[in-house]
Design a protein around this motif. Structure first.
Motif, PDB file in Angstrom:
ATOM      1  N   LYS A 168       0.851  -1.204   0.000  1.00 50.48           N
ATOM      2  CA  LYS A 168       0.000   0.000   0.000  1.00 50.48           C
ATOM      3  C   LYS A 168       0.877   1.240   0.000  1.00 50.48           C
ATOM      4  O   LYS A 168       1.787   1.364   0.844  1.00 50.48           O
ATOM      5  CB  LYS A 168      -0.938  -0.030   1.207  1.00 50.48           C
ATOM      6  N   ASP A 208      -4.922   2.368   4.155  1.00 52.81           N
ATOM      7  CA  ASP A 208      -4.214   1.342   4.942  1.00 52.81           C
ATOM      8  C   ASP A 208      -5.159   0.164   5.185  1.00 52.81           C
ATOM      9  O   ASP A 208      -4.767  -1.000   5.099  1.00 52.81           O
ATOM     10  CB  ASP A 208      -3.819   1.864   6.338  1.00 52.81           C
ATOM     11  N   LYS A 215      -0.997   8.848  13.319  1.00 51.39           N
ATOM     12  CA  LYS A 215      -1.590   8.887  11.980  1.00 51.39           C
ATOM     13  C   LYS A 215      -0.933   7.912  11.008  1.00 51.39           C
ATOM     14  O   LYS A 215      -1.474   7.605   9.948  1.00 51.39           O
ATOM     15  CB  LYS A 215      -1.445  10.334  11.463  1.00 51.39           C
ATOM     16  N   GLY A 250      -7.892   8.312   5.792  1.00 52.45           N
ATOM     17  CA  GLY A 250      -6.734   7.447   6.032  1.00 52.45           C
ATOM     18  C   GLY A 250      -7.014   5.981   5.720  1.00 52.45           C
ATOM     19  O   GLY A 250      -6.207   5.106   6.018  1.00 52.45           O
TER      20      GLY A 250
HETATM   21 MG    MG Z   1      -2.374   7.470   6.043  1.00 50.20          MG
END
Ligand code: MG
Ligand code: ADP
Ligand code: ASP
Length: 484
Positions: A20, A224, A279, A221
Protein backbone atom coordinates in the motif's frame (compact mmCIF):
# COMPACT_ATOMS: atom_id res chain seq x y z
CA UNK A 1 5.78 -16.07 -13.88
CA UNK A 2 4.83 -19.61 -12.81
CA UNK A 3 2.10 -20.03 -10.21
CA UNK A 4 3.41 -20.92 -6.76
CA UNK A 5 2.42 -24.04 -4.84
CA UNK A 6 -0.03 -21.94 -2.82
CA UNK A 7 -1.88 -20.87 -5.97
CA UNK A 8 -2.09 -24.45 -7.17
CA UNK A 9 -3.62 -25.81 -4.01
CA UNK A 10 -5.79 -22.70 -3.57
CA UNK A 11 -4.49 -21.92 -0.09
CA UNK A 12 -2.02 -19.34 1.15
CA UNK A 13 0.25 -17.38 -1.18
CA UNK A 14 3.64 -17.52 0.37
CA UNK A 15 5.02 -14.93 -2.02
CA UNK A 16 2.00 -12.65 -2.30
CA UNK A 17 2.59 -9.25 -0.74
CA UNK A 18 0.12 -6.40 -0.52
CA UNK A 19 1.95 -3.10 -1.04
CA UNK A 20 0.00 0.00 0.00
CA UNK A 21 1.41 3.37 -1.00
CA UNK A 22 0.12 6.50 0.77
CA UNK A 23 -0.49 9.94 -0.73
CA UNK A 24 3.08 11.19 -0.35
CA UNK A 25 4.38 8.03 -2.08
CA UNK A 26 2.37 8.98 -5.20
CA UNK A 27 2.34 12.76 -4.82
CA UNK A 28 4.21 13.63 -8.05
CA UNK A 29 6.10 11.96 -10.92
CA UNK A 30 9.28 11.55 -8.85
CA UNK A 31 7.39 9.85 -6.01
CA UNK A 32 5.49 7.59 -8.43
CA UNK A 33 8.78 6.63 -10.11
CA UNK A 34 10.18 5.64 -6.70
CA UNK A 35 7.03 3.61 -6.05
CA UNK A 36 7.39 1.87 -9.43
CA UNK A 37 11.01 0.94 -8.60
CA UNK A 38 9.97 -0.44 -5.23
CA UNK A 39 7.30 -2.64 -6.84
CA UNK A 40 9.76 -3.70 -9.56
CA UNK A 41 12.23 -4.65 -6.82
CA UNK A 42 9.66 -6.95 -5.20
CA UNK A 43 8.82 -8.56 -8.55
CA UNK A 44 12.54 -9.13 -9.16
CA UNK A 45 12.70 -10.91 -5.78
CA UNK A 46 10.02 -13.35 -7.00
CA UNK A 47 7.25 -11.73 -4.96
CA UNK A 48 3.71 -11.35 -6.27
CA UNK A 49 2.59 -7.84 -5.36
CA UNK A 50 -0.95 -6.52 -5.18
CA UNK A 51 -0.66 -2.72 -5.16
CA UNK A 52 -3.07 -0.43 -3.30
CA UNK A 53 -2.66 3.33 -3.70
CA UNK A 54 -4.02 6.45 -2.04
CA UNK A 55 -4.97 9.57 -3.93
CA UNK A 56 -2.09 11.92 -4.80
CA UNK A 57 -1.15 13.84 -1.61
CA UNK A 58 -3.75 16.46 -0.54
CA UNK A 59 -6.17 15.51 -3.33
CA UNK A 60 -8.80 14.13 -0.93
CA UNK A 61 -8.76 17.42 1.01
CA UNK A 62 -9.10 19.41 -2.21
CA UNK A 63 -11.98 17.26 -3.46
CA UNK A 64 -13.74 17.79 -0.14
CA UNK A 65 -13.18 21.54 -0.48
CA UNK A 66 -14.59 21.48 -4.01
CA UNK A 67 -17.65 19.61 -2.74
CA UNK A 68 -18.15 22.07 0.13
CA UNK A 69 -17.81 25.08 -2.21
CA UNK A 70 -20.31 23.63 -4.68
CA UNK A 71 -22.77 22.86 -1.89
CA UNK A 72 -22.54 26.51 -0.78
CA UNK A 73 -23.43 27.61 -4.30
CA UNK A 74 -19.86 28.60 -5.27
CA UNK A 75 -19.94 26.80 -8.61
CA UNK A 76 -16.99 28.75 -10.03
CA UNK A 77 -14.81 28.09 -6.99
CA UNK A 78 -15.61 24.37 -7.05
CA UNK A 79 -14.87 24.08 -10.77
CA UNK A 80 -11.63 26.02 -10.34
CA UNK A 81 -10.41 23.46 -7.77
CA UNK A 82 -11.39 20.64 -10.12
CA UNK A 83 -9.60 22.33 -13.02
CA UNK A 84 -6.36 22.64 -11.00
CA UNK A 85 -6.65 18.97 -10.04
CA UNK A 86 -7.21 18.03 -13.69
CA UNK A 87 -3.99 19.82 -14.69
CA UNK A 88 -2.04 18.20 -11.85
CA UNK A 89 -3.18 14.71 -12.85
CA UNK A 90 -2.59 15.36 -16.57
CA UNK A 91 0.91 16.75 -15.88
CA UNK A 92 1.75 13.78 -13.67
CA UNK A 93 0.56 11.32 -16.32
CA UNK A 94 2.48 13.14 -19.08
CA UNK A 95 5.71 13.03 -17.07
CA UNK A 96 5.47 9.28 -16.50
CA UNK A 97 4.06 7.83 -19.70
CA UNK A 98 5.56 8.36 -23.19
CA UNK A 99 2.34 7.97 -25.17
CA UNK A 100 -0.26 9.00 -22.64
CA UNK A 101 -3.17 9.44 -25.10
CA UNK A 102 -5.48 6.77 -23.60
CA UNK A 103 -4.58 7.73 -20.06
CA UNK A 104 -5.27 11.41 -20.79
CA UNK A 105 -8.68 10.54 -22.25
CA UNK A 106 -9.46 8.55 -19.15
CA UNK A 107 -8.39 11.40 -16.86
CA UNK A 108 -10.47 13.87 -18.88
CA UNK A 109 -13.53 11.61 -18.78
CA UNK A 110 -13.26 11.34 -15.02
CA UNK A 111 -12.89 15.10 -14.54
CA UNK A 112 -15.79 15.77 -16.94
CA UNK A 113 -17.95 13.47 -14.82
CA UNK A 114 -16.72 15.13 -11.61
CA UNK A 115 -17.50 18.60 -12.99
CA UNK A 116 -20.99 17.42 -13.86
CA UNK A 117 -21.53 16.31 -10.25
CA UNK A 118 -20.13 19.60 -8.88
CA UNK A 119 -22.47 21.62 -11.14
CA UNK A 120 -25.41 19.53 -9.97
CA UNK A 121 -24.39 20.04 -6.37
CA UNK A 122 -24.15 23.80 -6.87
CA UNK A 123 -27.73 23.71 -8.15
CA UNK A 124 -29.26 21.58 -5.42
CA UNK A 125 -27.08 23.01 -2.60
CA UNK A 126 -27.15 19.86 -0.50
CA UNK A 127 -24.10 17.72 0.15
CA UNK A 128 -25.11 14.30 1.43
CA UNK A 129 -22.52 11.81 2.79
CA UNK A 130 -23.29 9.64 -0.23
CA UNK A 131 -22.41 12.40 -2.73
CA UNK A 132 -19.35 13.33 -0.67
CA UNK A 133 -18.08 9.74 -0.99
CA UNK A 134 -18.71 9.75 -4.72
CA UNK A 135 -16.75 13.00 -5.11
CA UNK A 136 -13.72 11.96 -3.01
CA UNK A 137 -13.59 8.56 -4.73
CA UNK A 138 -12.18 10.30 -7.81
CA UNK A 139 -8.87 10.78 -5.97
CA UNK A 140 -8.12 7.06 -5.70
CA UNK A 141 -9.82 6.22 -9.00
CA UNK A 142 -7.40 8.59 -10.77
CA UNK A 143 -4.21 7.80 -8.84
CA UNK A 144 -4.67 4.05 -9.35
CA UNK A 145 -5.00 4.55 -13.13
CA UNK A 146 -1.84 6.67 -13.29
CA UNK A 147 0.18 4.24 -11.18
CA UNK A 148 -1.01 1.30 -13.31
CA UNK A 149 0.17 3.10 -16.46
CA UNK A 150 3.49 4.07 -14.86
CA UNK A 151 4.14 0.44 -13.85
CA UNK A 152 3.29 -0.81 -17.36
CA UNK A 153 5.61 1.83 -18.81
CA UNK A 154 8.47 0.20 -16.90
CA UNK A 155 7.59 -3.27 -18.18
CA UNK A 156 5.63 -4.49 -15.17
CA UNK A 157 2.54 -6.48 -16.03
CA UNK A 158 0.17 -4.21 -14.07
CA UNK A 159 -3.61 -4.43 -14.41
CA UNK A 160 -6.05 -1.91 -12.97
CA UNK A 161 -8.84 -3.29 -10.78
CA UNK A 162 -11.73 -1.09 -9.63
CA UNK A 163 -11.57 -1.29 -5.84
CA UNK A 164 -15.35 -0.94 -5.72
CA UNK A 165 -15.70 -4.39 -7.30
CA UNK A 166 -13.75 -5.95 -4.42
CA UNK A 167 -14.23 -3.85 -1.29
CA UNK A 168 -17.93 -4.37 -0.55
CA UNK A 169 -19.19 -2.44 2.47
CA UNK A 170 -22.38 -1.57 4.27
CA UNK A 171 -24.06 1.74 3.46
CA UNK A 172 -22.61 3.96 6.22
CA UNK A 173 -21.21 6.52 3.83
CA UNK A 174 -17.94 8.20 4.93
CA UNK A 175 -17.20 5.39 7.42
CA UNK A 176 -18.46 2.27 5.74
CA UNK A 177 -17.93 -1.12 7.36
CA UNK A 178 -16.32 -3.70 5.06
CA UNK A 179 -18.15 -7.01 4.57
CA UNK A 180 -15.31 -9.47 5.11
CA UNK A 181 -16.92 -12.60 3.67
CA UNK A 182 -17.94 -10.89 0.41
CA UNK A 183 -14.53 -9.22 0.12
CA UNK A 184 -12.80 -12.55 0.52
CA UNK A 185 -14.98 -14.04 -2.22
CA UNK A 186 -14.48 -11.07 -4.56
CA UNK A 187 -10.72 -10.98 -3.96
CA UNK A 188 -10.62 -14.69 -4.80
CA UNK A 189 -12.53 -14.07 -8.03
CA UNK A 190 -11.04 -10.77 -9.22
CA UNK A 191 -7.52 -10.57 -7.81
CA UNK A 192 -6.24 -14.10 -7.30
CA UNK A 193 -6.55 -15.18 -10.97
CA UNK A 194 -4.62 -12.06 -12.02
CA UNK A 195 -1.86 -12.78 -9.51
CA UNK A 196 -1.76 -16.44 -10.58
CA UNK A 197 -1.28 -15.35 -14.18
CA UNK A 198 1.69 -13.20 -13.19
CA UNK A 199 -0.10 -9.83 -13.29
CA UNK A 200 0.30 -7.08 -10.70
CA UNK A 201 -3.21 -5.87 -9.78
CA UNK A 202 -3.38 -2.16 -8.87
CA UNK A 203 -6.35 -0.68 -7.06
CA UNK A 204 -7.30 2.47 -5.22
CA UNK A 205 -7.46 2.33 -1.44
CA UNK A 206 -10.10 3.98 0.76
CA UNK A 207 -13.05 3.40 -1.60
CA UNK A 208 -15.59 0.63 -1.85
CA UNK A 209 -19.21 0.14 -2.75
CA UNK A 210 -22.29 -1.17 -1.01
CA UNK A 211 -24.11 -4.21 -2.30
CA UNK A 212 -26.13 -2.05 -4.69
CA UNK A 213 -22.88 -0.81 -6.22
CA UNK A 214 -23.10 2.71 -4.73
CA UNK A 215 -19.66 4.19 -3.95
CA UNK A 216 -18.67 4.33 -0.26
CA UNK A 217 -15.45 5.18 1.63
CA UNK A 218 -13.78 3.62 4.67
CA UNK A 219 -13.03 6.90 6.51
CA UNK A 220 -10.05 9.25 6.26
CA UNK A 221 -6.73 7.45 6.03
CA UNK A 222 -8.65 4.33 4.94
CA UNK A 223 -6.24 3.13 2.25
CA UNK A 224 -4.21 1.34 4.94
CA UNK A 225 -7.41 -0.49 5.82
CA UNK A 226 -7.94 -1.50 2.17
CA UNK A 227 -4.39 -2.87 2.07
CA UNK A 228 -5.01 -4.94 5.18
CA UNK A 229 -8.40 -6.17 3.96
CA UNK A 230 -6.89 -7.36 0.71
CA UNK A 231 -3.94 -8.90 2.54
CA UNK A 232 -6.34 -10.74 4.83
CA UNK A 233 -8.64 -11.83 2.01
CA UNK A 234 -5.76 -13.26 -0.04
CA UNK A 235 -3.82 -14.58 2.99
CA UNK A 236 -0.78 -12.58 1.91
CA UNK A 237 2.71 -13.29 3.20
CA UNK A 238 2.96 -9.66 4.38
CA UNK A 239 1.12 -6.36 4.21
CA UNK A 240 3.47 -3.47 3.47
CA UNK A 241 2.39 0.08 4.31
CA UNK A 242 4.70 2.44 2.39
CA UNK A 243 4.69 5.99 3.74
CA UNK A 244 6.93 9.05 4.22
CA UNK A 245 8.64 8.11 7.51
CA UNK A 246 10.96 5.23 8.41
CA UNK A 247 8.24 3.32 10.25
CA UNK A 248 6.32 3.67 13.48
CA UNK A 249 8.37 6.10 15.53
CA UNK A 250 8.52 6.69 19.27
CA UNK A 251 6.46 9.86 18.64
CA UNK A 252 5.22 11.81 15.64
CA UNK A 253 8.52 12.99 14.12
CA UNK A 254 6.85 16.25 13.07
CA UNK A 255 6.31 17.06 16.74
CA UNK A 256 9.39 15.41 18.16
CA UNK A 257 12.37 15.53 15.77
CA UNK A 258 14.47 13.11 17.83
CA UNK A 259 11.84 10.37 17.64
CA UNK A 260 13.34 6.92 17.00
CA UNK A 261 12.14 4.15 14.73
CA UNK A 262 10.49 1.26 16.56
CA UNK A 263 11.91 -1.86 14.93
CA UNK A 264 9.27 -4.28 16.13
CA UNK A 265 5.93 -3.87 17.87
CA UNK A 266 2.97 -6.12 18.67
CA UNK A 267 -0.36 -5.98 16.83
CA UNK A 268 -2.00 -4.96 20.08
CA UNK A 269 0.38 -2.06 20.74
CA UNK A 270 0.20 -0.82 17.14
CA UNK A 271 -3.60 -0.93 17.22
CA UNK A 272 -3.64 1.09 20.43
CA UNK A 273 -1.26 3.68 18.97
CA UNK A 274 -3.28 3.99 15.78
CA UNK A 275 -6.54 4.35 17.68
CA UNK A 276 -5.03 7.01 19.91
CA UNK A 277 -3.88 9.18 17.05
CA UNK A 278 -0.61 7.93 15.52
CA UNK A 279 -1.59 8.89 11.98
CA UNK A 280 0.97 6.55 10.47
CA UNK A 281 -1.63 3.72 10.55
CA UNK A 282 -5.39 3.76 10.17
CA UNK A 283 -6.82 2.27 13.40
CA UNK A 284 -8.70 -0.56 11.67
CA UNK A 285 -5.66 -1.72 9.71
CA UNK A 286 -4.44 -4.26 12.16
CA UNK A 287 -7.61 -6.32 12.51
CA UNK A 288 -7.59 -8.22 9.19
CA UNK A 289 -3.88 -8.89 9.71
CA UNK A 290 -4.42 -10.18 13.26
CA UNK A 291 -7.17 -12.53 12.13
CA UNK A 292 -4.75 -14.35 9.85
CA UNK A 293 -1.54 -13.55 11.71
CA UNK A 294 -0.06 -11.70 8.72
CA UNK A 295 2.88 -9.40 9.57
CA UNK A 296 2.40 -5.73 8.73
CA UNK A 297 5.49 -3.74 7.74
CA UNK A 298 5.59 0.05 7.82
CA UNK A 299 8.20 1.27 5.34
CA UNK A 300 9.51 4.52 3.90
CA UNK A 301 9.16 4.96 0.13
CA UNK A 302 11.76 7.77 0.29
CA UNK A 303 14.20 5.47 2.05
CA UNK A 304 13.27 1.98 0.85
CA UNK A 305 16.41 0.24 2.11
CA UNK A 306 15.47 1.02 5.71
CA UNK A 307 13.95 -2.04 7.36
CA UNK A 308 10.97 -0.10 8.80
CA UNK A 309 8.73 -1.36 11.57
CA UNK A 310 7.54 -4.93 11.78
CA UNK A 311 4.16 -5.43 13.45
CA UNK A 312 3.73 -9.02 14.61
CA UNK A 313 1.55 -10.94 17.03
CA UNK A 314 4.16 -11.38 19.76
CA UNK A 315 6.89 -8.75 19.93
CA UNK A 316 10.12 -9.50 21.83
CA UNK A 317 10.43 -8.22 25.38
CA UNK A 318 11.33 -4.52 25.58
CA UNK A 319 13.49 -3.15 28.39
CA UNK A 320 12.17 0.40 27.99
CA UNK A 321 8.84 1.16 29.70
CA UNK A 322 7.14 2.55 26.59
CA UNK A 323 7.25 1.92 22.85
CA UNK A 324 5.65 5.10 21.60
CA UNK A 325 3.63 8.19 22.50
CA UNK A 326 0.50 9.07 20.50
CA UNK A 327 -1.66 12.16 20.58
CA UNK A 328 -5.28 12.50 19.63
CA UNK A 329 -6.36 16.12 19.18
CA UNK A 330 -9.72 17.84 18.55
CA UNK A 331 -11.39 16.14 21.48
CA UNK A 332 -14.05 17.42 23.87
CA UNK A 333 -14.75 16.66 27.51
CA UNK A 334 -18.37 16.27 28.56
CA UNK A 335 -19.12 16.56 32.28
CA UNK A 336 -22.40 15.06 33.41
CA UNK A 337 -23.33 15.98 36.99
CA UNK A 338 -26.30 14.15 38.40
CA UNK A 339 -28.57 15.24 41.21
CA UNK A 340 -28.95 11.64 42.33
CA UNK A 341 -26.30 9.03 43.02
CA UNK A 342 -24.51 8.02 39.86
CA UNK A 343 -24.13 4.41 40.73
CA UNK A 344 -27.85 3.94 41.04
CA UNK A 345 -28.72 0.94 38.97
CA UNK A 346 -28.99 1.69 35.25
CA UNK A 347 -27.78 5.29 35.34
CA UNK A 348 -24.54 4.82 33.42
CA UNK A 349 -26.43 2.68 30.96
CA UNK A 350 -28.80 5.58 30.28
CA UNK A 351 -25.83 7.87 29.62
CA UNK A 352 -24.17 5.43 27.23
CA UNK A 353 -27.46 4.76 25.45
CA UNK A 354 -27.47 8.44 24.49
CA UNK A 355 -23.94 8.25 23.03
CA UNK A 356 -24.95 5.08 21.25
CA UNK A 357 -28.04 6.73 19.78
CA UNK A 358 -25.83 9.48 18.33
CA UNK A 359 -23.29 6.87 17.10
CA UNK A 360 -20.64 8.76 19.10
CA UNK A 361 -17.76 6.64 20.43
CA UNK A 362 -16.39 7.55 23.87
CA UNK A 363 -12.61 7.46 24.37
CA UNK A 364 -12.20 7.86 28.11
CA UNK A 365 -14.53 7.80 31.11
CA UNK A 366 -14.01 8.88 34.68
CA UNK A 367 -16.63 8.67 37.40
CA UNK A 368 -17.23 9.96 40.92
CA UNK A 369 -20.24 9.48 43.14
CA UNK A 370 -22.43 11.98 41.31
CA UNK A 371 -20.58 12.92 38.18
CA UNK A 372 -19.12 11.35 35.13
CA UNK A 373 -16.71 12.88 32.63
CA UNK A 374 -16.38 11.48 29.14
CA UNK A 375 -14.17 12.38 26.23
CA UNK A 376 -15.30 12.25 22.62
CA UNK A 377 -14.16 13.51 19.23
CA UNK A 378 -15.35 17.10 18.82
CA UNK A 379 -18.22 16.88 16.39
CA UNK A 380 -21.30 18.75 15.32
CA UNK A 381 -23.58 16.33 17.21
CA UNK A 382 -22.30 17.53 20.59
CA UNK A 383 -25.12 20.06 21.18
CA UNK A 384 -27.72 17.37 20.42
CA UNK A 385 -25.94 14.87 22.70
CA UNK A 386 -25.75 17.48 25.47
CA UNK A 387 -29.46 18.26 25.03
CA UNK A 388 -30.35 14.57 25.45
CA UNK A 389 -28.02 14.19 28.45
CA UNK A 390 -29.50 17.25 30.12
CA UNK A 391 -32.74 15.26 30.52
CA UNK A 392 -30.77 13.21 33.07
CA UNK A 393 -28.39 15.68 34.68
CA UNK A 394 -26.50 18.97 34.38
CA UNK A 395 -24.22 18.91 31.38
CA UNK A 396 -21.17 20.96 30.38
CA UNK A 397 -18.86 20.38 27.45
CA UNK A 398 -15.55 21.92 26.43
CA UNK A 399 -13.55 21.47 23.23
CA UNK A 400 -9.87 21.89 22.25
CA UNK A 401 -8.62 18.99 24.34
CA UNK A 402 -5.98 16.40 23.51
CA UNK A 403 -5.40 12.88 24.71
CA UNK A 404 -1.83 11.76 25.25
CA UNK A 405 -1.42 8.03 25.13
CA UNK A 406 1.71 6.11 26.14
CA UNK A 407 1.88 2.57 24.84
CA UNK A 408 4.18 -0.13 26.13
CA UNK A 409 4.35 -3.66 27.37
CA UNK A 410 2.82 -4.44 30.76
CA UNK A 411 2.48 -0.86 32.02
CA UNK A 412 0.24 -2.13 34.82
CA UNK A 413 3.06 -4.20 36.25
CA UNK A 414 5.66 -1.40 36.45
CA UNK A 415 5.96 0.16 39.90
CA UNK A 416 6.24 3.93 40.01
CA UNK A 417 5.57 4.42 36.31
CA UNK A 418 2.65 6.83 36.84
CA UNK A 419 4.79 9.01 39.10
CA UNK A 420 7.48 9.21 36.40
CA UNK A 421 4.93 10.12 33.71
CA UNK A 422 3.27 12.88 35.71
CA UNK A 423 6.60 14.17 36.92
CA UNK A 424 7.65 14.60 33.27
CA UNK A 425 4.57 16.75 32.60
CA UNK A 426 4.35 18.41 36.01
CA UNK A 427 4.24 21.86 34.36
CA UNK A 428 1.10 20.93 32.43
CA UNK A 429 -2.47 20.83 33.72
CA UNK A 430 -3.86 17.29 33.47
CA UNK A 431 -7.66 17.07 33.26
CA UNK A 432 -8.39 13.35 33.21
CA UNK A 433 -6.34 10.19 33.65
CA UNK A 434 -6.86 6.61 32.59
CA UNK A 435 -4.64 3.73 33.50
CA UNK A 436 -5.32 0.08 33.96
CA UNK A 437 -8.09 -0.27 31.39
CA UNK A 438 -5.52 -1.98 29.26
CA UNK A 439 -2.18 -3.44 30.28
CA UNK A 440 -0.42 -1.64 27.47
CA UNK A 441 -1.81 1.89 27.55
CA UNK A 442 -1.74 4.82 29.90
CA UNK A 443 -3.48 8.00 28.81
CA UNK A 444 -4.38 11.42 30.04
CA UNK A 445 -6.25 14.46 28.82
CA UNK A 446 -4.81 17.98 28.55
CA UNK A 447 -5.45 21.23 26.69
CA UNK A 448 -4.74 20.86 22.98
CA UNK A 449 -2.27 23.76 23.09
CA UNK A 450 -0.11 21.86 25.60
CA UNK A 451 -0.03 18.62 23.59
CA UNK A 452 3.19 19.04 21.59
CA UNK A 453 5.11 20.22 24.63
CA UNK A 454 3.82 17.27 26.65
CA UNK A 455 4.99 14.81 23.98
CA UNK A 456 8.45 16.35 23.86
CA UNK A 457 8.80 16.31 27.66
CA UNK A 458 7.66 12.68 27.89
CA UNK A 459 9.93 11.69 25.03
CA UNK A 460 12.92 13.32 26.68
CA UNK A 461 12.13 11.52 29.94
CA UNK A 462 11.45 8.03 28.59
CA UNK A 463 13.65 7.65 25.49
CA UNK A 464 17.02 8.78 26.91
CA UNK A 465 18.42 5.27 27.00
CA UNK A 466 16.24 3.15 24.70
CA UNK A 467 16.49 -0.63 24.33
CA UNK A 468 18.66 -1.18 21.21
CA UNK A 469 16.87 -4.45 20.37
CA UNK A 470 13.60 -2.60 19.91
CA UNK A 471 14.55 0.92 18.82
CA UNK A 472 16.85 2.11 16.05
CA UNK A 473 19.40 3.79 18.30
CA UNK A 474 22.02 3.67 15.53
CA UNK A 475 20.08 6.33 13.59
CA UNK A 476 20.27 8.64 16.62
CA UNK A 477 24.04 8.15 16.84
CA UNK A 478 24.41 8.93 13.12
CA UNK A 479 22.37 12.12 13.28
CA UNK A 480 23.88 13.35 16.56
CA UNK A 481 25.90 16.54 16.03
CA UNK A 482 29.65 15.96 16.43
CA UNK A 483 31.02 17.87 19.43
CA UNK A 484 33.19 20.86 18.52
MG1 MG B 1 -2.37 7.47 6.04
P1 ADP C 1 0.27 8.21 4.17
O1 ADP C 1 -0.15 9.31 3.27
O2 ADP C 1 1.47 7.46 3.66
O3 ADP C 1 -0.85 7.32 4.58
P2 ADP C 1 0.09 9.63 6.68
O4 ADP C 1 0.30 11.10 6.53
O5 ADP C 1 -1.30 9.12 6.82
O6 ADP C 1 0.83 8.91 5.47
O7 ADP C 1 0.95 9.07 7.90
C1 ADP C 1 2.33 9.33 7.99
C2 ADP C 1 2.57 10.45 8.98
O8 ADP C 1 2.14 10.03 10.27
C3 ADP C 1 4.01 10.81 9.18
O9 ADP C 1 4.45 11.75 8.23
C4 ADP C 1 4.05 11.35 10.61
O10 ADP C 1 4.09 12.76 10.67
C5 ADP C 1 2.73 10.90 11.21
N1 ADP C 1 2.89 10.20 12.50
C6 ADP C 1 2.17 10.43 13.62
N2 ADP C 1 2.58 9.65 14.61
C7 ADP C 1 3.58 8.88 14.14
C8 ADP C 1 4.40 7.85 14.70
N3 ADP C 1 4.28 7.45 15.97
N4 ADP C 1 5.31 7.29 13.90
C9 ADP C 1 5.46 7.65 12.61
N5 ADP C 1 4.72 8.62 12.03
C10 ADP C 1 3.78 9.23 12.78
N1 ASP D 1 -6.95 9.57 0.35
C1 ASP D 1 -7.64 9.21 1.58
C2 ASP D 1 -7.38 10.27 2.64
O1 ASP D 1 -6.63 11.21 2.39
C3 ASP D 1 -7.29 7.85 2.08
C4 ASP D 1 -5.82 7.62 2.42
O2 ASP D 1 -4.97 8.36 1.95
O3 ASP D 1 -5.55 6.67 3.15
O4 ASP D 1 -7.93 10.19 3.68
Amino acid sequence: MRPCAGCLNGNSHMSLVVMKFGGTSVENPAAISRTVSIVAGRVAMGKQPVVVVSALAKVTDQLLRAAASAAQGDRTGALAISSRLRSRHRDTAAALVKNPGDLMNLIDQKFDALDEILRGLAAILELTPRISDLIVSYGERLSSRIVTAALCEKGINAVHVDARDVIVTDSQFQKAIPQDAIIEKRAGERLRPLVDQGHVPVMGGFIGSNEEGITTTLGRGGSDFTGALIGGALTAEAIEIWTDVDGIMTADPRVCPDALRVKVISFEEAAELAYFGAKVLHPATILPAVKKNIPVLVLNSRNPSNEGTRIISLAPHCKSPFKSIAVKKKLSIIDVVASRMLMTHGYLKEIFTIFDKHKCPVDMVSTSEVSVSLTVDSNDRLPAIAADLSQLADVKYEGKKALICLVGEDIRGQNGIAAQVFNAVRHINVRMISQGASEINMSFMIEEDDADEAVRSLHAAFFKDPDPDIFDVEARKLTAQPAN
